[in-house]
Scaffold this motif. Structure first.
Motif, PDB file in Angstrom:
ATOM      1  N   GLN A   6       0.644  -1.091   0.035  1.00  0.00           N
ATOM      2  CA  GLN A   6       0.048  -0.018   0.009  1.00  0.00           C
ATOM      3  C   GLN A   6       0.939   1.301   0.005  1.00  0.00           C
ATOM      4  O   GLN A   6       0.238   2.173  -0.257  1.00  0.00           O
ATOM      5  N   ASN A   7       2.133   1.069   0.193  1.00  0.00           N
ATOM      6  CA  ASN A   7       3.037   2.316   0.248  1.00  0.00           C
ATOM      7  C   ASN A   7       4.530   1.646   0.111  1.00  0.00           C
ATOM      8  O   ASN A   7       4.656   0.513  -0.062  1.00  0.00           O
ATOM      9  N   HIS A   8       5.355   2.933   0.089  1.00  0.00           N
ATOM     10  CA  HIS A   8       6.704   2.297  -0.375  1.00  0.00           C
ATOM     11  C   HIS A   8       7.462   1.703   0.858  1.00  0.00           C
ATOM     12  O   HIS A   8       8.264   0.569   0.602  1.00  0.00           O
ATOM     13  N   PHE A   9       6.864   1.856   1.926  1.00  0.00           N
ATOM     14  CA  PHE A   9       7.394   1.109   3.005  1.00  0.00           C
ATOM     15  C   PHE A   9       7.312  -0.598   3.125  1.00  0.00           C
ATOM     16  O   PHE A   9       7.907  -1.353   3.023  1.00  0.00           O
ATOM     17  N   GLN A  10       5.918  -0.667   2.783  1.00  0.00           N
ATOM     18  CA  GLN A  10       5.411  -2.245   2.536  1.00  0.00           C
ATOM     19  C   GLN A  10       6.025  -2.825   1.376  1.00  0.00           C
ATOM     20  O   GLN A  10       6.426  -3.905   1.488  1.00  0.00           O
ATOM     21  N   LEU A  11       6.296  -1.930   0.229  1.00  0.00           N
ATOM     22  CA  LEU A  11       6.898  -2.638  -0.882  1.00  0.00           C
ATOM     23  C   LEU A  11       8.348  -3.046  -0.566  1.00  0.00           C
ATOM     24  O   LEU A  11       8.890  -4.105  -1.096  1.00  0.00           O
ATOM     25  N   ILE A  12       9.070  -2.319   0.231  1.00  0.00           N
ATOM     26  CA  ILE A  12      10.450  -2.501   0.772  1.00  0.00           C
ATOM     27  C   ILE A  12      10.601  -3.834   1.490  1.00  0.00           C
ATOM     28  O   ILE A  12      11.266  -4.618   1.112  1.00  0.00           O
ATOM     29  N   VAL A  13       9.623  -3.829   2.350  1.00  0.00           N
ATOM     30  CA  VAL A  13       9.700  -5.288   3.288  1.00  0.00           C
ATOM     31  C   VAL A  13       9.097  -6.190   2.278  1.00  0.00           C
ATOM     32  O   VAL A  13      10.106  -7.192   2.605  1.00  0.00           O
ATOM     33  N   GLU A  14       8.270  -6.133   1.634  1.00  0.00           N
ATOM     34  CA  GLU A  14       7.870  -7.444   0.705  1.00  0.00           C
ATOM     35  C   GLU A  14       8.925  -7.805  -0.328  1.00  0.00           C
ATOM     36  O   GLU A  14       9.189  -9.063  -0.409  1.00  0.00           O
ATOM     37  N   MET A  15       9.680  -6.836  -0.972  1.00  0.00           N
ATOM     38  CA  MET A  15      10.768  -7.060  -1.510  1.00  0.00           C
ATOM     39  C   MET A  15      11.898  -7.808  -1.141  1.00  0.00           C
ATOM     40  O   MET A  15      12.532  -8.669  -1.597  1.00  0.00           O
ATOM     41  N   GLY A  16      12.236  -7.272   0.219  1.00  0.00           N
ATOM     42  CA  GLY A  16      13.075  -7.938   0.904  1.00  0.00           C
ATOM     43  C   GLY A  16      12.648  -9.513   1.187  1.00  0.00           C
ATOM     44  O   GLY A  16      13.827 -10.345   1.234  1.00  0.00           O
ATOM     45  N   LEU A  17      11.508  -9.766   1.840  1.00  0.00           N
ATOM     46  CA  LEU A  17      11.355 -11.167   1.975  1.00  0.00           C
ATOM     47  C   LEU A  17      11.328 -12.031   0.720  1.00  0.00           C
ATOM     48  O   LEU A  17      11.782 -13.187   0.911  1.00  0.00           O
ATOM     49  N   MET A  18      10.890 -11.654  -0.421  1.00  0.00           N
ATOM     50  CA  MET A  18      11.083 -12.068  -1.713  1.00  0.00           C
ATOM     51  C   MET A  18      12.312 -12.420  -2.016  1.00  0.00           C
ATOM     52  O   MET A  18      12.810 -13.454  -2.409  1.00  0.00           O
ATOM     53  N   LEU A  19      13.281 -11.600  -1.767  1.00  0.00           N
ATOM     54  CA  LEU A  19      14.710 -11.780  -1.986  1.00  0.00           C
ATOM     55  C   LEU A  19      15.244 -12.617  -1.211  1.00  0.00           C
ATOM     56  O   LEU A  19      15.927 -13.480  -1.783  1.00  0.00           O
ATOM     57  N   PHE A  20      14.881 -12.847  -0.011  1.00  0.00           N
ATOM     58  CA  PHE A  20      15.484 -13.863   1.171  1.00  0.00           C
ATOM     59  C   PHE A  20      15.176 -15.039   0.704  1.00  0.00           C
ATOM     60  O   PHE A  20      15.802 -16.023   0.530  1.00  0.00           O
ATOM     61  N   VAL A  21      13.769 -15.152   0.161  1.00  0.00           N
ATOM     62  CA  VAL A  21      13.067 -16.663  -0.237  1.00  0.00           C
ATOM     63  C   VAL A  21      14.110 -17.029  -1.435  1.00  0.00           C
ATOM     64  O   VAL A  21      14.494 -18.299  -1.619  1.00  0.00           O
ATOM     65  N   THR A  22      14.229 -15.873  -2.448  1.00  0.00           N
ATOM     66  CA  THR A  22      14.866 -16.380  -3.532  1.00  0.00           C
ATOM     67  C   THR A  22      16.373 -17.063  -3.319  1.00  0.00           C
ATOM     68  O   THR A  22      16.836 -17.814  -4.018  1.00  0.00           O
ATOM     69  N   MET A  23      16.917 -16.167  -2.306  1.00  0.00           N
ATOM     70  CA  MET A  23      18.443 -16.684  -2.210  1.00  0.00           C
ATOM     71  C   MET A  23      18.656 -17.722  -1.548  1.00  0.00           C
ATOM     72  O   MET A  23      19.455 -18.629  -1.453  1.00  0.00           O
ATOM     73  N   VAL A  24      17.397 -18.249  -0.534  1.00  0.00           N
ATOM     74  CA  VAL A  24      17.444 -19.508   0.173  1.00  0.00           C
ATOM     75  C   VAL A  24      17.318 -20.739  -1.115  1.00  0.00           C
ATOM     76  O   VAL A  24      18.184 -21.605  -0.915  1.00  0.00           O
ATOM     77  N   PHE A  25      16.602 -20.532  -1.899  1.00  0.00           N
ATOM     78  CA  PHE A  25      16.513 -21.409  -2.736  1.00  0.00           C
ATOM     79  C   PHE A  25      17.652 -21.559  -3.867  1.00  0.00           C
ATOM     80  O   PHE A  25      18.490 -22.587  -4.083  1.00  0.00           O
ATOM     81  N   ALA A  26      18.365 -20.390  -4.131  1.00  0.00           N
ATOM     82  CA  ALA A  26      19.564 -20.377  -5.072  1.00  0.00           C
ATOM     83  C   ALA A  26      20.620 -20.931  -4.089  1.00  0.00           C
ATOM     84  O   ALA A  26      21.248 -21.905  -4.794  1.00  0.00           O
ATOM     85  N   LEU A  27      20.808 -20.756  -2.996  1.00  0.00           N
ATOM     86  CA  LEU A  27      21.804 -21.343  -2.359  1.00  0.00           C
ATOM     87  C   LEU A  27      21.747 -22.868  -2.025  1.00  0.00           C
ATOM     88  O   LEU A  27      22.909 -23.585  -1.931  1.00  0.00           O
ATOM     89  N   ASN A  28      20.590 -23.208  -1.741  1.00  0.00           N
ATOM     90  CA  ASN A  28      20.331 -24.693  -1.738  1.00  0.00           C
ATOM     91  C   ASN A  28      20.358 -25.605  -2.977  1.00  0.00           C
ATOM     92  O   ASN A  28      20.756 -26.733  -3.029  1.00  0.00           O
ATOM     93  N   LEU A  29      20.007 -24.948  -4.216  1.00  0.00           N
ATOM     94  CA  LEU A  29      19.758 -25.512  -5.383  1.00  0.00           C
ATOM     95  C   LEU A  29      21.253 -25.369  -6.358  1.00  0.00           C
ATOM     96  O   LEU A  29      21.283 -26.333  -7.055  1.00  0.00           O
ATOM     97  N   ILE A  30      21.959 -24.250  -6.335  1.00  0.00           N
ATOM     98  CA  ILE A  30      22.999 -24.258  -7.201  1.00  0.00           C
ATOM     99  C   ILE A  30      24.378 -24.654  -6.361  1.00  0.00           C
ATOM    100  O   ILE A  30      24.663 -24.313  -5.152  1.00  0.00           O
ATOM    101  N   PRO A  31      24.976 -25.801  -6.864  1.00  0.00           N
ATOM    102  CA  PRO A  31      26.263 -26.073  -6.225  1.00  0.00           C
ATOM    103  C   PRO A  31      27.399 -25.195  -6.172  1.00  0.00           C
ATOM    104  O   PRO A  31      28.189 -24.924  -7.198  1.00  0.00           O
ATOM    105  N   LEU A  32      27.408 -24.405  -5.096  1.00  0.00           N
ATOM    106  CA  LEU A  32      28.594 -23.277  -5.037  1.00  0.00           C
ATOM    107  C   LEU A  32      29.797 -23.956  -4.349  1.00  0.00           C
ATOM    108  O   LEU A  32      30.054 -23.685  -3.350  1.00  0.00           O
ATOM    109  N   SER A  33      30.589 -24.561  -5.319  1.00  0.00           N
ATOM    110  CA  SER A  33      32.049 -24.852  -4.874  1.00  0.00           C
ATOM    111  C   SER A  33      32.935 -23.927  -5.065  1.00  0.00           C
ATOM    112  O   SER A  33      32.457 -22.474  -5.483  1.00  0.00           O
ATOM    113  N   LEU A  34      34.100 -23.946  -4.348  1.00  0.00           N
ATOM    114  CA  LEU A  34      35.099 -22.774  -4.341  1.00  0.00           C
ATOM    115  C   LEU A  34      35.426 -22.561  -5.805  1.00  0.00           C
ATOM    116  O   LEU A  34      35.495 -21.152  -6.016  1.00  0.00           O
TER     117      LEU A  34
END
Length: 360
Positions: A6-34
């Motif tokens: 409904q406003n910029h603050f809520q958008l920032i919070v929601e985008m932060g949560l979406m990025l967190f979920v995306t990073m969780v999937f990325a770090l678990n699915l992508i084989p990040l070797s050295l």
């Protein structure tokens, strides 16, 4: 409807949560070797060297630039510190790092020169970030600090020489964008009045409506002084107030060179600023605790987490540097596209909590 911001603050919070979920999937699915992380870090450094260099060329030949250093500076820093940490791990394992080290040094010099010419705020973020990176790497490998009084004095002397050279370049070429003295004058001209406006009008939630750029038509909370990129808001078709056609130093008197604590405090109020500080401190504390766990596993000869360890090292250095500069020096460093970068790096750090637990 509850999920639609409904406003910029809520958008920032929601985008932060979406990025967190995306990073969780990325770090678990992508084989990040050295090796994969090292390649990605070198790719980032090389790419940003070319990008920042092209931006400087455009500035000289057409007086037009995209200013990539603001939104992507922390990502370049993430890549640089990650590459340095990777070289350290490989050296400890007996690998000949001299060929890779030449590329890293070349990219470090390129980003420093091109990014520093474009913006002094980036240069401050870059140098502080590398400093944090070296400290974190030294601590992770239980080494004696490389910073001595002599080296610190040499660094300060080099910074002073760089300041003078930039001012000479600005005067000789007539391009005031390079002038550090001009930047200091603008801070004095705009930021002092901005601080007075914030202190006189900040409230527990939001600010005094009379102090708003929008006046009676404003909401006195999350009015766009602090926001994600305008293109993102337009993409989702959200009817939020935005400063179309208004220069950043004309958002009333909330100047972009104002320290972030004042910008966030004005737009979101004291509670919003408290939430931001809690997020920053919590992310840093959690990140260092996880890094200590990764170090413990490495010292037990568990190589499964080497890629994640060096990536987390780079993310922590970038996040700490961006938070420090954004909160206490320049609001612009954690606003707009740079705020999206800040959320991305923070989500990358916090996502390690889930990956570490799931693979323990």
């Amino acid at each position: 409807m509850l999920l639609i911001a409904q406003n910029h603050f809520q958008l920032i919070v929601e985008m932060g949560l979406m990025l967190f979920v995306t990073m969780v999937f990325a770090l678990n699915l992508i084989p990040l070797s050295l090796s994969v992380v090292t390649f990605l870090s070198l790719f980032l450094m090389g790419g940003f060297t070319l990008l920042f260099g092209a931006d400087i060329v455009l500035l000289f030949i057409s007086s037009s630039q995209a200013e990539f250093t603001h939104p992507f500076g922390p990502i370049a820093l993430l890549g640089a510190v990650t590459a340095l940490a990777s070289l350290k791990v490989m050296k400890e394992s007996g690998v000949d790092i001299r060929p890779l080290r030449r590329f890293v040094i070349l990219f470090l010099v390129g980003i420093t020169v091109f990014g520093g010419l474009m913006h002094r705020s980036f240069l401050i973020l870059w140098i502080i970030g590398l400093f944090f990176g070296y400290l974190i790497i030294s601590k992770s490998f239980r080494e004696k600090s490389i910073f001595t009084m002599r080296r610190i004095l040499i660094f300060l002397g080099a910074a002073g020489v760089g300041f003078i050279l930039l001012e000479l370049v600005a005067r000789i070429t007539g391009m005031t964008i390079f002038s550090p003295l001009l930047r200091l004058g603008r801070i004095e001209q705009y930021s002092l009045s901005s601080i007075k406006t914030v202190l006189n009008n900040i409230q527990l939630i939001g600010h005094n409506a009379k102090a708003s750029y929008w006046g009676a038509e404003g909401t006195a909370f999350a009015e766009g002084y602090i926001t994600l990129p305008m293109q993102l808001v337009l993409f989702f078709g959200l009817p939020f107030p935005m400063f179309f056609g208004v220069l950043v130093n004309q958002k009333d008197t909330i100047d972009y060179m104002l320290p972030g604590i004042f910008g966030y405090g004005f737009d979101f109020g004291i509670l919003g600023l408290a939430l931001l500080m809690a997020f920053v401190l919590g992310t840093i504390v959690i990140g260092f605790k996880i890094l200590a766990m990764y170090r413990e596993k490495r010292e037990k000869n568990n190589k499964k987490y080497l890629g994640r360890e060096v990536l987390l090292t780079g993310a922590l250095a970038a996040f700490c540097s961006q938070a420090l500069i954004g909160l206490f020096v320049f609001n612009r460093t954690i606003n707009g596209m740079a705020l999206f970068t800040f959320l991305f790096v923070g989500a990358l750090i916090l996502a390690n909590v889930v990956t570490l637990k799931s693979r323990s």
